[in-house]
Motif scaffolding. Structure first.
Motif, PDB file in Angstrom:
ATOM      1  N   ALA A   1      62.347  71.007  26.393  1.00 53.15           N
ATOM      2  CA  ALA A   1      62.884  71.380  27.702  1.00 53.15           C
ATOM      3  C   ALA A   1      63.134  72.882  27.812  1.00 53.15           C
ATOM      4  N   ALA A   2      63.583  73.512  26.739  1.00 46.36           N
ATOM      5  CA  ALA A   2      63.838  74.959  26.769  1.00 46.36           C
ATOM      6  C   ALA A   2      62.541  75.739  26.982  1.00 46.36           C
ATOM      7  N   GLU A   3      61.459  75.295  26.370  1.00 56.62           N
ATOM      8  CA  GLU A   3      60.167  75.960  26.549  1.00 56.62           C
ATOM      9  C   GLU A   3      59.631  75.733  27.959  1.00 56.62           C
ATOM     10  N   ARG A   4      59.804  74.518  28.493  1.00 56.08           N
ATOM     11  CA  ARG A   4      59.383  74.264  29.881  1.00 56.08           C
ATOM     12  C   ARG A   4      60.171  75.146  30.839  1.00 56.08           C
ATOM     13  N   TYR A   5      61.469  75.304  30.589  1.00 55.97           N
ATOM     14  CA  TYR A   5      62.293  76.179  31.428  1.00 55.97           C
ATOM     15  C   TYR A   5      61.724  77.602  31.415  1.00 55.97           C
TER      16      TYR A   5
END
Length: 69
Positions: A42-46
């Motif tokens: 999720a952090a990379e998608r953000y």
């Protein structure tokens, strides 16, 4: 791990490509689903969808923060 610090998500205006892929049933311009389906957290998608753009365009980030976003 895929390095995502230099990736900015972009797409054409929604609906610019009205065609639907008959094999998948998805609109041809629905590219967000590829990022969502990638094996990244999720952090990379953000970062891809928002964080990197805010870092690269600090005035955009400041404007959004002023608007509470």
């Amino acid at each position: 791990m895929i390095p995502v610090d230099n990736i900015l998500f972009a797409s054409e205006m929604i609906g610019a490509v009205r065609g639907i892929d008959p094999e998948t049933g998805h609109y041809f311009d629905d590219t967000k689903r590829y990022v969502e389906a990638a094996h990244i957290d999720a952090a990379e998608r953000y970062k891809i969808f928002e964080g990197n753009a805010r870092r690269v365009y600090p005035r955009l980030d400041a404007t959004l923060k002023m608007k509470g976003q």
